[in-house]
Enzyme design. Structure first.
Site, PDB file in Angstrom:
ATOM      1  N   TYR A 265       0.837  -1.260   0.131  1.00  0.00           N
ATOM      2  CA  TYR A 265       0.004   0.111  -0.066  1.00  0.00           C
ATOM      3  C   TYR A 265       1.151   1.217   0.149  1.00  0.00           C
ATOM      4  CZ  TYR A 265      -3.930  -3.336   1.651  1.00  0.00           C
ATOM      5  OH  TYR A 265      -4.609  -4.146   1.592  1.00  0.00           O
TER       6      TYR A 265
ATOM      7  N   LYS B 245       1.329  -6.246   5.864  1.00  0.00           N
ATOM      8  CA  LYS B 245       1.397  -7.733   5.199  1.00  0.00           C
ATOM      9  C   LYS B 245       2.620  -7.777   4.190  1.00  0.00           C
ATOM     10  CE  LYS B 245      -3.875  -6.878   4.777  1.00  0.00           C
ATOM     11  NZ  LYS B 245      -3.586  -5.254   4.610  1.00  0.00           N
TER      12      LYS B 245
ATOM     13  N   HIS C 283       0.244 -11.777   2.466  1.00  0.00           N
ATOM     14  CA  HIS C 283      -0.655 -10.915   1.984  1.00  0.00           C
ATOM     15  C   HIS C 283      -1.335 -11.883   0.863  1.00  0.00           C
ATOM     16  CE1 HIS C 283      -1.724  -6.595   0.463  1.00  0.00           C
ATOM     17  NE2 HIS C 283      -2.839  -7.321   0.290  1.00  0.00           N
TER      18      HIS C 283
END
Length: 285
Positions: free
Chosen positions: A60, A85, A118
């Site tokens: 992210y 993650k 993830h």
């Protein structure tokens, strides 16, 4: 406030956290920051609205912004629960250990509450090497709890067959239209807490007649109904928003309940995997 109301509110408060197999408490309502380009501001607003659980990820690219918000909030670190993650392209024993240190540096933390694999796209060998590395990072007190994300039953079984302990969490796409019942049932049987990402169906089904009708019945907005469905099912929903008004309203879900009819109607919306609105890689080999 009447005694009955006080008792009900007390019960709802008791249900605001869940104890993980690692022994740590996790808030049942989390705040997602996927594709949030105002992460620092959004997380600060979320803290004001009462969130204490933030779900981030290395991919992210906003771990540093989450860390900034934590420090600016003035909230004690121990009162917060922060997740990150590692995505499949970074999987592997050495790369995972390095990634944990990099995440700690970006966050500016001494530990990470929950670290997830993830996705399962890297294949069995790299998945298991990554899981081993995360367990060792936990032993080194860099991580408090280890879990996975987007894992199907066969992925969870391979961990068991390798002789490793069961992950504390499995984060999967989960909402009335994609209920992933076999995975959820497996997790329930093995003490794995299920986190629900995309609990708001990425706002694609807010006008569905069933959801709209139940929202009108309770004088709530559709998002609150979807979040409450998730909580009432025993999941840990991770709604995301960059809109301050939505951030607040999405957190106001502990002062009402869905009745049996509501839940049955929402349960009946399940379309299996066809109802997914994200990548949902639970079938990866």
């Amino acid at each position: 406030m009447s005694e009955t109301t006080e008792s009900r509110m007390a019960n709802l408060k008791l249900q605001s956290t869940i104890r993980l197999s690692s022994g740590y408490l996790m808030p049942l309502l989390g705040f997602g920051v996927y594709q949030n380009y105002t992460t620092r501001e959004s997380v600060l607003e979320a803290f004001k609205a009462g969130y204490r659980h933030v779900d981030s990820a290395q991919v992210y690219r906003n771990e540093a912004h989450v860390g900034e918000a934590v420090r600016e909030s003035g909230l004690p670190r121990e009162e917060l629960f922060i997740t990150t993650k590692c995505v499949s392209k970074t999987h592997g024993y050495e790369s995972t250990l390095k990634g944990v240190d990099e995440s700690l540096t970006k966050f500016g933390f001494n530990y990470i509450d929950l670290f997830l694999i993830h996705d399962p796209y890297s294949g069995k060998d790299l998945r298991l090497a990554t899981y081993k590395a995360l367990l060792e990072a936990r032993q080194a007190r860099k991580i408090r709890t280890v879990g996975v994300s987007n894992y199907g039953i066969h992925h969870l079984e391979e961990i068991k067959e390798a002789g490793f302990e069961t992950p504390a969490v499995n984060q999967i796409e989960l909402h009335p239209f994609c209920q992933q019942k076999p995975i959820v049932e497996y997790c329930k049987q093995h003490g794995i807490v299920v986190q629900a990402y995309s609990p708001l169906v990425r706002a694609k089904r807010m006008d569905h007649p069933t959801i709209a009708s139940i929202a009108q019945k309770h004088n709530r907005d559709p998002a609150q109904i979807l979040i409450h469905w998730s909580l009432q099912k025993g999941f840990v929903p991770l709604p995301k928003s960059a809109n301050p008004q939505r951030i607040w309203s999405n957190a106001q879900v502990y002062d009402f309940a869905l009745d049996e009819s509501d839940m049955q109607q929402l349960d009946a919306l399940d379309q299996g995997k066809e109802g997914a609105v994200t990548w949902n890689p639970v079938d990866a080999p």
